[in-house]
Scaffold this motif. Structure first.
Motif, PDB file in Angstrom:
ATOM      1  N   TYR A 120      21.741 -15.532   7.870  1.00  0.00           N
ATOM      2  CA  TYR A 120      22.242 -16.679   8.637  1.00  0.00           C
ATOM      3  C   TYR A 120      23.727 -16.922   8.368  1.00  0.00           C
ATOM      4  CZ  TYR A 120      22.858 -21.524  10.128  1.00  0.00           C
ATOM      5  OH  TYR A 120      23.323 -22.669  10.735  1.00  0.00           O
ATOM      6  N   ARG A 122      25.983 -14.639   7.609  1.00  0.00           N
ATOM      7  CA  ARG A 122      26.748 -13.632   8.356  1.00  0.00           C
ATOM      8  C   ARG A 122      26.741 -13.926   9.847  1.00  0.00           C
ATOM      9  NH1 ARG A 122      30.562 -12.288   6.411  1.00  0.00           N
ATOM     10  NH2 ARG A 122      30.132 -14.280   5.415  1.00  0.00           N
ATOM     11  N   TYR A 123      25.630 -14.475  10.346  1.00  0.00           N
ATOM     12  CA  TYR A 123      25.560 -14.864  11.764  1.00  0.00           C
ATOM     13  C   TYR A 123      26.588 -15.938  12.079  1.00  0.00           C
ATOM     14  CZ  TYR A 123      23.925 -17.754  15.639  1.00  0.00           C
ATOM     15  OH  TYR A 123      23.869 -18.523  16.782  1.00  0.00           O
ATOM     16  N   CYS A 127      29.500 -14.918  14.592  1.00  0.00           N
ATOM     17  CA  CYS A 127      29.258 -15.465  15.940  1.00  0.00           C
ATOM     18  C   CYS A 127      29.881 -16.844  16.156  1.00  0.00           C
ATOM     19  CB  CYS A 127      27.754 -15.529  16.210  1.00  0.00           C
ATOM     20  SG  CYS A 127      26.934 -13.924  16.130  1.00  0.00           S
ATOM     21  N   SER A 217      18.976 -13.206  13.385  1.00  0.00           N
ATOM     22  CA  SER A 217      20.387 -13.311  13.007  1.00  0.00           C
ATOM     23  C   SER A 217      21.128 -12.009  13.271  1.00  0.00           C
ATOM     24  CB  SER A 217      20.521 -13.699  11.531  1.00  0.00           C
ATOM     25  OG  SER A 217      19.964 -14.971  11.283  1.00  0.00           O
ATOM     26  N   TYR A 218      20.535 -10.893  12.847  1.00  0.00           N
ATOM     27  CA  TYR A 218      21.208  -9.615  13.034  1.00  0.00           C
ATOM     28  C   TYR A 218      21.196  -9.158  14.484  1.00  0.00           C
ATOM     29  CZ  TYR A 218      22.250  -8.768   8.162  1.00  0.00           C
ATOM     30  OH  TYR A 218      22.800  -8.852   6.913  1.00  0.00           O
ATOM     31  N   ALA A 220      21.652 -11.229  16.967  1.00  0.00           N
ATOM     32  CA  ALA A 220      22.807 -11.953  17.505  1.00  0.00           C
ATOM     33  C   ALA A 220      24.117 -11.332  17.021  1.00  0.00           C
ATOM     34  CB  ALA A 220      22.732 -13.425  17.096  1.00  0.00           C
ATOM     35  N   ILE A 221      24.131 -10.888  15.757  1.00  0.00           N
ATOM     36  CA  ILE A 221      25.332 -10.261  15.201  1.00  0.00           C
ATOM     37  C   ILE A 221      25.655  -8.961  15.939  1.00  0.00           C
ATOM     38  CG2 ILE A 221      26.243  -9.059  13.166  1.00  0.00           C
ATOM     39  CD1 ILE A 221      24.745 -11.134  11.462  1.00  0.00           C
ATOM     40  N   CYS A 241      26.382  -3.885   8.871  1.00  0.00           N
ATOM     41  CA  CYS A 241      25.053  -4.368   9.259  1.00  0.00           C
ATOM     42  C   CYS A 241      23.973  -3.355   8.908  1.00  0.00           C
ATOM     43  CB  CYS A 241      25.025  -4.660  10.757  1.00  0.00           C
ATOM     44  SG  CYS A 241      25.914  -6.156  11.240  1.00  0.00           S
TER      45      CYS A 241
END
Length: 308
Positions: A120, A122-123, A127, A217-218, A220-221, A241
């Motif tokens: 989260y 990193r998201y 983003c 989360s990933y 979206a990343i 990632c």
């Protein structure tokens, strides 16, 4: 239900991997090297983050806690496993077995939520960079980490209480290298319905929910990375990632396999090596994959070495 003349087991015997002396020595040396690497890697990461002001950010705050959890969870399992390789009697007292269940489940579930928290983080950084400093404030980071430990504590207490209410009157041989919930349930001579429900509920509610946070989360990343025009920027982001998802996949894949599959579908050696990955291998890999491939960590290490 167990009979009225049931004599409660006071000690369990751990079956381990093999009875062959040569193989035992080989495995002892291999796991000893892995454990030493785990200690050095995680302690080194904690010390580096603490002594490097440039690493005092949410991402490395979470990494420091992950290193601490990995160090604790590995120490609960590996030293006992190493001693069993060279000991004639591979036994563990009932109280010690329950303690191992509690501590390992505490840190195991804490790691699940720390991994979700890191995803989260990193998201938000990739983003939503403009609101990232506001959302991931020191107070919020502290609450997320504290919540992870509290959920781990709740899981550990629930699993241990359910185990302590079971009776063990016949076989005391655990077909694994540490005291784990699934083989203990299989050994019990009392009604294990409640224990099965608690185990499945915990794995589904906590494990699956935290893994979904990681996946969403990933996803979206990766979607955000695809919008980057620079080929070099895409390659760098995808590389990072991929490294994170490798460790996450190993940890969640093997642990959910162990705790969500029906107890009747035991695969013997396959279960043992699956357990090795999330109890021994992952704590060693995390400092390497999450941190040592990071340029900021390398730069902090270079500065600290130069200053010393």
């Amino acid at each position: 239900m167990a009979g009225t003349n049931c004599t409660q087991v006071t000690e369990f015997s751990l079956k381990g991997f093999t009875e062959d002396p040569v193989t035992q020595v080989t495995l002892f040396l291999m796991f000893l090297l892995i454990y030493l690497a785990t200690i050095l890697g995680n302690l080194g990461m904690i010390a580096l983050i603490k002594m490097s002001p440039q690493l005092h950010s949410p991402m490395y705050y979470f990494l420091g806690n992950l290193a601490f959890v990995d160090l604790c969870s590995s120490t609960v399992i590996t030293p006992k496993m190493l001693s069993d390789f060279i000991a004639e009697k591979k036994g563990v007292a009932y109280a010690g077995c329950m303690a191992q269940v509690f501590i390992f489940d505490l840190f195991g579930m804490t790691e699940c939520f720390l991994l979700a928290t890191m995803a989260y983080d990193r998201y938000m950084a990739i983003c939503h960079p403009l609101v990232y400093p506001l959302v991931m404030s020191p107070k919020c980071c502290f609450q997320l980490v504290t919540g992870s430990y509290l959920l781990g504590l709740t899981n550990g207490m629930g699993q241990t209480i359910s185990m302590s209410n079971l009776s063990f009157c016949s076989s005391s041989v655990i077909d694994l290298f540490f005291c784990d919930i699934s083989p203990l349930i299989s050994l019990s001579t009392s009604d294990t319905t409640l224990s099965h429900v608690i185990l499945r509920t915990s794995a589904s509610l906590f494990g699956v929910s935290s893994s979904l946070v990681v996946l969403v989360s990933y996803a979206a990343i990766i979607s955000a990375i695809l919008s980057i025009r620079s080929a070099e920027g895409k390659h760098k982001a995808f590389s990072t990632c991929a490294s994170h998802l490798t460790t996450v996949s190993i940890f969640y894949g093997t642990s959910l396999f162990m705790y969500l599959k029906p107890s009747s579908e035991s695969s013997g050696g396959g279960d043992k090596w699956a357990a090795v990955f999330y109890t021994v291998v992952t704590p060693m890999l995390n400092p390497l994959i999450y941190s040592l491939r990071n340029k900021e960590v390398k730069e902090a290490l270079r500065r600290l070495t130069k200053r010393k």
